[in-house]
Scaffold this motif. Structure first.
Motif, short mmCIF file in Angstrom:
data_model
loop_
_atom_site.label_atom_id
_atom_site.label_comp_id
_atom_site.label_asym_id
_atom_site.label_seq_id
_atom_site.Cartn_x
_atom_site.Cartn_y
_atom_site.Cartn_z
N PRO A 15 40.86 35.04 46.71
CA PRO A 15 41.88 35.34 45.50
C PRO A 15 41.20 35.69 44.24
CG PRO A 15 42.19 32.48 46.54
CD PRO A 15 41.34 33.41 47.13
N VAL A 16 41.76 36.50 43.44
CA VAL A 16 40.64 37.08 42.72
C VAL A 16 41.05 36.53 41.59
CG1 VAL A 16 40.07 39.37 41.51
CG2 VAL A 16 39.80 39.04 44.12
N VAL A 17 40.89 35.39 40.69
CA VAL A 17 41.28 35.03 39.87
C VAL A 17 41.22 35.26 38.53
CG1 VAL A 17 42.49 33.11 38.52
CG2 VAL A 17 42.12 33.21 40.60
N LEU A 44 34.76 37.23 35.31
CA LEU A 44 34.00 37.12 34.25
C LEU A 44 34.90 37.65 33.33
CD1 LEU A 44 30.46 36.40 35.34
CD2 LEU A 44 32.39 35.07 34.43
N ARG A 45 36.04 38.62 33.51
CA ARG A 45 36.57 39.24 33.21
C ARG A 45 37.76 38.83 31.43
NH1 ARG A 45 40.17 42.50 37.31
NH2 ARG A 45 38.95 42.27 38.63
N THR A 46 37.37 37.11 31.59
CA THR A 46 37.37 36.63 29.55
C THR A 46 36.31 35.99 29.52
OG1 THR A 46 39.01 34.75 31.39
CG2 THR A 46 39.89 37.09 30.81
N GLY A 68 33.72 36.41 39.94
CA GLY A 68 33.70 37.57 40.20
C GLY A 68 33.22 38.39 39.39
N THR A 69 33.48 40.04 39.18
CA THR A 69 33.35 40.66 38.09
C THR A 69 31.74 40.79 37.86
OG1 THR A 69 35.87 40.46 37.73
CG2 THR A 69 34.44 42.46 36.45
N VAL A 70 31.09 40.39 38.61
CA VAL A 70 29.50 40.21 37.45
C VAL A 70 29.34 41.66 38.12
CG1 VAL A 70 26.87 39.21 38.25
CG2 VAL A 70 29.36 37.65 39.07
N LEU A 128 29.59 43.54 52.23
CA LEU A 128 29.67 44.17 51.22
C LEU A 128 31.17 43.32 50.54
CD1 LEU A 128 28.36 47.04 52.13
CD2 LEU A 128 27.23 45.57 50.60
N LYS A 129 31.36 43.94 48.96
CA LYS A 129 32.58 44.51 48.83
C LYS A 129 33.12 45.41 48.56
CE LYS A 129 35.05 43.98 44.24
NZ LYS A 129 35.84 42.78 43.64
N PHE A 130 34.53 46.15 49.16
CA PHE A 130 34.66 47.94 49.49
C PHE A 130 36.15 47.60 48.45
CE2 PHE A 130 38.16 50.45 51.60
CZ PHE A 130 37.07 51.91 50.89
N PHE A 131 35.84 48.18 47.24
CA PHE A 131 36.69 48.11 46.23
C PHE A 131 36.44 49.40 45.18
CE2 PHE A 131 36.74 48.04 41.48
CZ PHE A 131 38.10 47.10 41.61
N PRO A 132 37.06 50.12 44.97
CA PRO A 132 38.70 49.48 44.74
C PRO A 132 39.63 49.92 46.11
CG PRO A 132 38.48 51.35 43.23
CD PRO A 132 37.40 51.40 43.71
N PRO A 156 36.90 43.99 51.89
CA PRO A 156 38.01 45.14 50.59
C PRO A 156 39.23 44.47 49.96
CG PRO A 156 38.92 45.32 53.23
CD PRO A 156 37.97 44.38 53.05
N THR A 157 39.08 44.67 48.67
CA THR A 157 39.47 44.95 47.21
C THR A 157 40.08 45.68 46.61
OG1 THR A 157 38.63 42.32 47.27
CG2 THR A 157 39.44 43.14 45.54
N GLY A 158 41.51 45.52 45.48
CA GLY A 158 42.12 46.67 45.52
C GLY A 158 42.93 46.95 45.20
N GLY A 159 43.95 46.78 45.02
CA GLY A 159 45.22 47.63 46.08
C GLY A 159 45.63 46.67 47.39
N VAL A 160 44.78 45.68 47.67
CA VAL A 160 45.08 44.84 49.05
C VAL A 160 46.51 43.81 48.56
CG1 VAL A 160 44.61 43.66 50.45
CG2 VAL A 160 43.37 45.41 49.59
N SER A 161 47.70 43.39 49.07
CA SER A 161 47.88 43.15 49.16
C SER A 161 49.01 42.16 50.15
CB SER A 161 49.74 43.88 48.65
OG SER A 161 50.19 44.49 50.23
N GLY A 178 40.53 40.57 49.64
CA GLY A 178 40.04 40.35 48.17
C GLY A 178 41.66 40.49 47.62
N GLY A 179 42.27 39.79 46.36
CA GLY A 179 43.09 40.30 46.01
C GLY A 179 43.71 39.27 45.32
N SER A 180 44.44 39.84 43.78
CA SER A 180 44.88 39.27 43.02
C SER A 180 46.07 39.26 42.60
CB SER A 180 44.71 39.65 41.48
OG SER A 180 45.13 40.66 41.28
N TRP A 181 46.73 39.28 44.49
CA TRP A 181 48.24 38.79 44.43
C TRP A 181 48.92 37.41 44.23
CZ3 TRP A 181 46.03 40.01 48.63
CH2 TRP A 181 46.15 39.35 50.36
C1 3PG Z 1 38.51 43.12 41.33
O1 3PG Z 1 38.25 43.10 40.39
O2 3PG Z 1 38.52 42.20 42.53
C2 3PG Z 1 40.14 43.86 41.20
O3 3PG Z 1 40.65 44.01 40.22
C3 3PG Z 1 41.85 42.85 42.27
O4 3PG Z 1 42.01 43.96 42.59
P1 3PG Z 1 43.72 44.04 42.90
O5 3PG Z 1 44.09 43.27 41.77
O6 3PG Z 1 44.78 45.14 43.07
O7 3PG Z 1 44.32 43.06 44.16
#
Ligand code: 3PG
Length: 207
Positions: A15-17, A44-46, A68-70, A128-132, A156-161, A178-181
């Motif tokens: 989970p990306v939080v 570390l986005r906030t 994350g987001t280092v 590795l992280k595959f992003f986005p 893989p992370t970014g748009g994953v659900s 990975g994902g924020s969903w």
């Molecule tokens: C990340 O930093 O890994 C992404 O913002 C997460 O992407 P997602 O919000 O599309 O899951």
């Protein structure tokens, strides 16, 4: 945990939080654990990110907490000092790679092209992280990348659900997604940890 490959084995979904308050991170992490997810990437986005890592590391022993987001060498050190068990970067520069390596923590550097993946692999880094992920070409792209570079493994992370995660997890080069969903901002803001637990339960059942 010694390397990024160990990070890939922690959970089918990482989970990306994003949290605005460190206090929210504790019940949120407990809800993930209750749903069967034992790893969390606190970004570390906030401004609350580092304190959230410290609190979860101290108060929720059943979850492995990473940063994350280092994106800078300074953040790599700060995240390590806060008690992160691993580090995740969205992309990679030479300075950042050096800084995350210097912490001695397992890490997943972000890449989105074949050449970036090859450059990081030249340094001996093969998890590795595959992003986005989706925006870069999704499952088809990652599958093609595995042809010439089968020794690399990805998160893989970014748009994953929940709907497209199984297709990624079916690839031999994917350790986890990975994902924020799992932690929707409205659920976090409302303190709806039951919903987060339910989303975690569905995600944990993916494998
Ligand atoms: C990340 O930093 O890994 C992404 O913002 C997460 O992407 P997602 O919000 O599309 O899951």
């Amino acid at each position: 945990m010694k390397t990024g490959h160990d990070v890939l084995e922690l959970s089918p979904v990482l989970p990306v939080v994003v949290v605005d308050s460190a206090a929210d991170a504790v019940p949120l992490a407990r809800a993930l654990v209750a749903g069967g997810i034992r790893a969390i990437e606190l970004t570390l986005r906030t401004p609350a990110g580092l304190a959230a890592i410290e609190r979860v590391a101290a108060e929720v022993p059943d979850i492995v907490v990473g940063a994350g987001t280092v994106v800078s060498p300074e953040q790599a050190k700060q995240a390590a000092d806060a008690g992160s068990a691993f580090l995740v970067t969205p992309g990679c520069t030479d300075a950042l790679l050096e800084a995350v390596s210097a912490t001695g923590l397992p890490f997943l550097p972000g890449v989105s092209t074949v050449s970036e993946a090859m450059r990081v692999a030249e340094h001996g880094v093969t998890a590795l992280k595959f992003f986005p992920a989706e925006a870069s070409g999704g499952v088809a792209y990652l599958k093609a990348l595995g042809g010439p570079l089968p020794q690399l493994r990805f998160c893989p992370t970014g748009g994953v659900s929940i709907s497209n995660a199984p297709a990624y997890l079916a690839l031999s080069t994917v350790g986890c997604v990975g994902g924020s969903w799992l932690t929707p901002p409205d659920a976090v803001a409302a303190g709806d940890f039951d919903r987060i637990e339910q989303l975690a339960r569905e995600a944990a059942a993916l494998r």
